[in-house]
Design a protein around this motif. Structure first.
Motif, mmCIF file in Angstrom:
data_model
loop_
_atom_site.group_PDB
_atom_site.id
_atom_site.type_symbol
_atom_site.label_atom_id
_atom_site.label_comp_id
_atom_site.label_asym_id
_atom_site.label_seq_id
_atom_site.Cartn_x
_atom_site.Cartn_y
_atom_site.Cartn_z
ATOM 1 N N THR A 140 0.831 -1.206 0.000
ATOM 2 C CA THR A 140 0.000 0.000 0.000
ATOM 3 C C THR A 140 0.864 1.254 0.000
ATOM 4 O O THR A 140 0.570 2.229 -0.684
ATOM 5 N N GLN A 196 -7.366 0.632 -0.832
ATOM 6 C CA GLN A 196 -7.630 -0.535 0.012
ATOM 7 C C GLN A 196 -8.753 -0.171 0.970
ATOM 8 O O GLN A 196 -8.876 0.959 1.396
ATOM 9 N N ASP A 250 -5.935 -1.382 -4.999
ATOM 10 C CA ASP A 250 -5.263 -1.951 -3.834
ATOM 11 C C ASP A 250 -6.185 -2.940 -3.145
ATOM 12 O O ASP A 250 -7.216 -2.551 -2.593
ATOM 13 N N GLU A 251 -5.835 -4.204 -3.198
ATOM 14 C CA GLU A 251 -6.634 -5.264 -2.583
ATOM 15 C C GLU A 251 -8.114 -5.126 -2.926
ATOM 16 O O GLU A 251 -8.954 -5.027 -2.049
HETATM 17 MG MG LIG Z 1 -2.164 -2.870 2.082
#
Ligand SMILES: [Mg+2]
Ligand SMILES: Nc1ncnc2c1ncn2[C@@H]1O[C@H](COP(=O)(O)OP(=O)(O)O)[C@@H](O)[C@H]1O
Ligand code: SF4
Lengths: 342, 330, 280
Positions: B49, B99, B180-181
């Motif tokens: 991240t 995320q 992100d994710e």
């Molecule tokens: Mg992360």
């Protein structure tokens, strides 16, 4: 869930709130009723006995004794007494004052109440608004401004209301006699709707109002700063920044969302600040409930004390309920039925 | 073709209240090429991240770039002023799906108002009506119901929120989208839908490149062209998707590929069970190869920092491959 | 330990801590070291201004204000501490129970808590104080404590419910740890900093409540507290005759004590509550 509430989350929210306020009301009335009965022995004779230490004629005492025995209904079983009390309260009968016998408690309170409301409601509201703006600014600006604003607010909010009041009286009414030291209006005036009286009353209003407002600002600013800092660190703020949304607009998001819990803060203010505000009135001998309470306690006027506490509770509950209604209106999550409790 | 964004010798640290540095990204060089999907994988906490924040040019305190170059389309991005960065880069050249997208929408703002704000803050001349209209067309194009514009976030399901955010992030047709994710909070069906949406965006040429971040390496098999594997703030292996997924060379990458993910309900980020041990404390990372304390193949050279060795086009930071030539930086 | 180190670096916390310590020392040691008269003993005439004999002058009965201030601070701190302990104990017990148990018990406990929060505390305080005839400092502390716990209970419940879903608690539950042990071993220790902060707030609130009650004339019998000192200054009009030494010291001590406690709390808040940390 009941059919009426389906697709009407706001109604459900209101009903639920109203129910809990009703419970709180009954609990408050019950406390008002039962706590005095904790006084060991016959409360009436205890109270009258305490009074007889003063220079009251025994004939008067006798009359008081019978009047209070009747008011309290001590010969009845407890649940009957409570019922009598409850119906009395609902009809606006709060009993007979002891120190101002034979005035009715409600009649005395009715004269003091407007002064208290006129002093405290504006003080709380102004303190709330200014405090919120200050807190939001501190959170947003950070750095030196924040440090000063935060420490200043901490200091203001941790000074007890009445300490500031005492200092104000001494500084601005005694040492530098700029303002009157006591009362709600000058000797020789009578409460009436006239310009002269209004100006005089305003002059008496300034110091007590200011001392309340300053402390209220401090408390609200701290709450708002905390909420705003929390909001500034949330995912949605970070996302908005990542999308290139302007600072101005992000600040608006944050302010709005931090404001919502502060509305609850407003409701809490009514309940927690009233104690300090009452004493402030006593310091200024302001003709409101606080000064009345001060005298009533000194004179052991139990019915009066009880009446005042009940009225305070009712006013606070009502104010809270109004705030809750407004809150439910403003927060889309409640309107949409997402969260029942705040 | 130039690289969209590229970092060189990047050190990105978090400053803690106690005054320490958390060396979340500690010497990384990586380029995102135009037209590619670059996957970044690694255990949770390895700095993915953080790297994404630098690549997305959204660094903010307590994170700071201690040293290294950040190039945006070949030019020094760290020299851009705040306002240009906000208006011309964020959301417009590079955009992000962060995320934890579940909480990334303002709870008291309707989606349409977010759309209006985003569009108008990049182009003040655009009207509110036009902005909403554009968003509606875009939703339609991507097969999403336009009524989501009227919704508050809590009225959307998790999967729908993820998709709405993806659409909002790409409204201005950014060159690069960093995700992100995007799948870790979703059930399997929504995961597929979310990935399909990304593929659609590429196919319809709304965006040109994607950086896809995940701690589940297998997920990248279906989307990525290239994969970078991170461990403890550093890259350990970078190469083409097939090479990394089917023939990993670095012992950590092998572990990551071979490990079975045991789903534990209620735990957001799962731990890799195939590799015993835990990642190091990022305030004081071990000297030498950072993976050494957990590496089954470590030997006496491993207490020195490994150089990147080149194995048919990929880079591997491991002493086992010291007989290979030094990797050529692309 | 890491947190302790940060705490020691927090200016706010340390400033508050040192002032509180100084006030505490003044209140505990002062009466034996700094004076040889009692708080009710006459040492001079009506409202003597400060002098060598009476550092802060005398009050309306000719009693030494400096001595009264030391005894008064002691009583106020004592009442605040009793109130703080009582409120924190009840609040933590009820909050943990409500947060750990779920379903009916939780609903019931929180229902009671929320109703009590709605009723203004000052009302219950006044009613209880009037009802309890012979108020010692200890009874006052208890009275204040039993009216103040709902806030702590609510806050602790929120913490407990969020802790309940954490990994180590889940693991303990799976391995069959009993409920009581779970609360004592797996939940409470994680809330120590939190509970300590709640205690500081309750202590501050207790000192303030004592002052409020005493000023209204419901103070402890046969002792001086900061509140009774102020009550006397209202009753005997020392403010209006300008005898500043009779009321300014108590005012200042009250404000300083609450301010430094709140300062300590704010310092801890910033450290234990990462969401409040200013990142800008
Ligand atoms: Mg992360
Ligand atoms: N805001 C922050 N403050 C301090 N440390 C942070 C912060 N965010 C992340 N970290 C630390 O930086 C390291 C890398 O985190 P991150 O980039 O989020 O990892 P990943 O995305 O791979 O899970 C971790 O050790 C994490 O604890
Ligand atoms: S360098 Fe050594 S310790 Fe590091 S991964 Fe390679 S073999 Fe393992």
């Amino acid at each position: 869930m009941l059919r009426v509430f389906r697709n009407r989350p706001y109604l459900l929210y209101l009903t639920r709130k109203a129910f809990w306020y009703l419970v709180a009301f009954v609990a408050a009335v019950a406390l008002n009723f039962f706590l005095p009965r904790l006084i060991p022995g016959n409360p009436v004779s205890v109270i009258v006995g305490q009074m007889s230490a003063g220079a009251v004629e025994s004939a008067t005492l006798e009359r008081l004794y019978t009047a209070f025995m009747r008011d309290f209904g001590l010969d009845q079983p407890l649940h009957v007494q409570f019922w009598t009390y409850l119906t009395g309260v609902l009809q606006g009968d709060l009993g007979t004052s002891f120190m101002l016998y034979p005035s009715k408690v409600w009649d005395v309170i009715r004269q003091a109440l407007p002064w208290t409301v006129a002093l405290q409601v504006p003080a709380i509201l102004v303190g709330w608004i200014v405090g919120n703006v200050l807190g939001a600014l501190a959170a947003y600006k950070g750095g030196t401004f924040d440090r000063f604003a935060f420490t200043g607010s901490l200091m203001l909010s941790s000074i007890p209301y009445f300490c500031l009041a005492i200092i104000f009286v001494y500084a601005f009414a005694v040492h530098w006699p700029l303002f009157p030291a006591s009362g709600g209006y000058s000797f020789g005036y009578f409460p009436e709707w006239s310009w002269a009286f209004f100006v005089d009353a305003l002059y008496h209003y300034a110091l007590p109002f200011l001392s309340l407002v300053l402390v209220a600002i401090g408390g609200q600013a701290i709450g708002m700063r905390e909420m705003a800092i929390y909001e500034l660190n949330t995912d949605y703020v970070n996302y908005a920044k990542k999308l290139g949304v302007s600072d101005r607009r992000v600040v608006r998001y944050v302010f709005r969302n931090a404001m919502l819990p502060q509305i609850t803060g407003l409701a809490i203010s009514f309940g927690t600040l009233i104690g300090g505000a009452l004493v402030t009135e006593a310091v200024f001998s302001y003709p409101g409930l606080g000064s009345l309470l001060f005298t009533a306690i000194r004179q052991v006027d139990y019915p009066m004390i009880q009446g005042i506490t009940l009225i305070i509770t009712l006013t606070v509950l009502l104010a809270n309920f109004l705030v809750d209604i407004a809150y439910g209106f403003i927060d889309p999550r409640i309107r949409a039925g997402q969260v029942g409790e705040r | 073709m130039p690289n969209v964004v590229e970092v060189e010798g990047l050190e990105a640290y978090y400053r803690t209240p106690a005054g320490d540095d958390i060396k979340a990204v500690d010497g990384v060089s990586l380029a995102v090429r135009e037209g590619e999907v670059l996957g970044i994988a690694g255990e949770s906490g390895c700095g993915k991240t953080t790297l994404a924040q630098v690549l997305g040019l959204t660094v903010q305190k307590p994170l700071y770039v201690r040293s290294g170059k950040v190039l945006l389309e070949g030019r020094n991005a760290l020299a851009l002023d705040r306002e240009t960065m906000r208006r011309e880069v964020r959301g417009k050249t590079i955009s992000t799906v962060p995320q934890g997208a579940m909480n990334s929408l303002n709870p008291t703002l309707r989606v349409r108002n977010l759309v209006i704000d985003v569009m108008r803050d990049h182009n003040p001349r655009i009207r509110r009506r036009e902005a909403v209209e554009r968003a509606r067309e875009r939703l339609d194009l991507l097969g999403l119901p336009p009524r989501v514009l009227e919704a508050y976030p809590h009225q959307l399901s998790g999967g729908m929120k993820q998709r709405v955010i993806t659409v909002v992030s790409t409204l201005l047709d950014p060159v690069l989208l960093i995700v992100d994710e995007p799948t870790s909070a979703l059930d399997v069906t929504s995961q597929k839908v979310a990935i399909k949406l990304l593929v659609d965006l590429l196919a319809k040429r709304i965006i040109r490149s994607i950086v896809f971040i995940t701690h589940e390496l297998p997920l990248l098999r279906h989307v990525a062209d290239r994969i970078a594997i991170m461990y403890a703030g550093r890259l350990v292996e970078v190469g083409a998707m097939e090479d990394i997924v089917f023939r990993p060379q670095h012992p950590y990458a092998e572990g990551l590929v071979g490990s079975v993910l045991v789903p534990e309900p209620g735990m957001k980020e799962r731990t890799v069970t195939g590799i015993p041990g835990r990642p190091p404390d990022m305030r004081r990372p071990p000297a030498g190869c950072r993976f050494a304390p957990r590496c089954p193949k470590r030997f006496d050279l491993c207490d020195r920092d490994p150089r990147p060795f080149g194995i048919d086009g990929r880079e591997v930071w491991c002493w086992l491959h010291r007989d290979q030539p030094n990797a050529e930086r692309p | 330990m890491e947190l302790l180190r940060i705490l020691l670096r927090s200016n706010r916390f340390m400033a508050g801590f040192w002032i509180v310590t100084a006030v505490l020392a003044f209140a505990l040691l002062g009466p034996t070291l700094l004076t040889d008269v009692g708080p009710f003993q006459r040492v001079g005439g009506l409202f003597n201004p400060p002098s060598r004999d009476a550092l802060l002058g005398t009050d309306n009965f000719g009693r030494d204000v400096f001595t009264q201030l030391m005894y008064g601070t002691r009583t106020s701190l004592y009442i605040g501490l009793v109130a703080g302990f009582v409120a924190t104990f009840i609040g933590v017990t009820i909050g943990t129970l409500a947060g750990y148990a779920s379903g009916v018990i939780e609903e019931a406990l929180m229902g009671v808590t929320n109703v009590l929060i709605t009723i203004p505390p000052i009302v219950v305080l006044i009613l209880l104080s009037v009802a309890v005839d012979a108020r010692t400092a200890t009874t006052m502390g208890i009275i204040i404590g039993v009216t103040a716990w709902p806030w702590t209970a609510r806050a602790v419940r929120a913490q407990t419910s969020s802790l309940r879903t954490r990994e180590h608690v889940a693991i303990a539950r799976i391995s069959g740890v009993g409920s009581l042990e779970m609360m004592l071993v797996e939940i409470l220790p994680y809330m120590f900093s939190y509970i300590f902060m709640a205690f500081i707030l309750q202590l501050t609130g207790g000192i303030l409540a004592e002052a409020t009650l005493s000023m209204l004339g419901l103070g402890p019998f046969q002792t001086v507290s900061l509140g009774t000192l102020l009550h006397w200054s209202l009753l005997w009009e020392s403010v209006r005759v300008g005898a500043w030494w009779a009321f300014i010291p108590a005012t200042v001590f009250l404000s300083i004590t609450t301010f430094s406690l709140i300062l300590m709390n704010a310092g801890m808040d910033e450290i234990f509550n990462p969401t409040l940390r200013h990142t800008r």
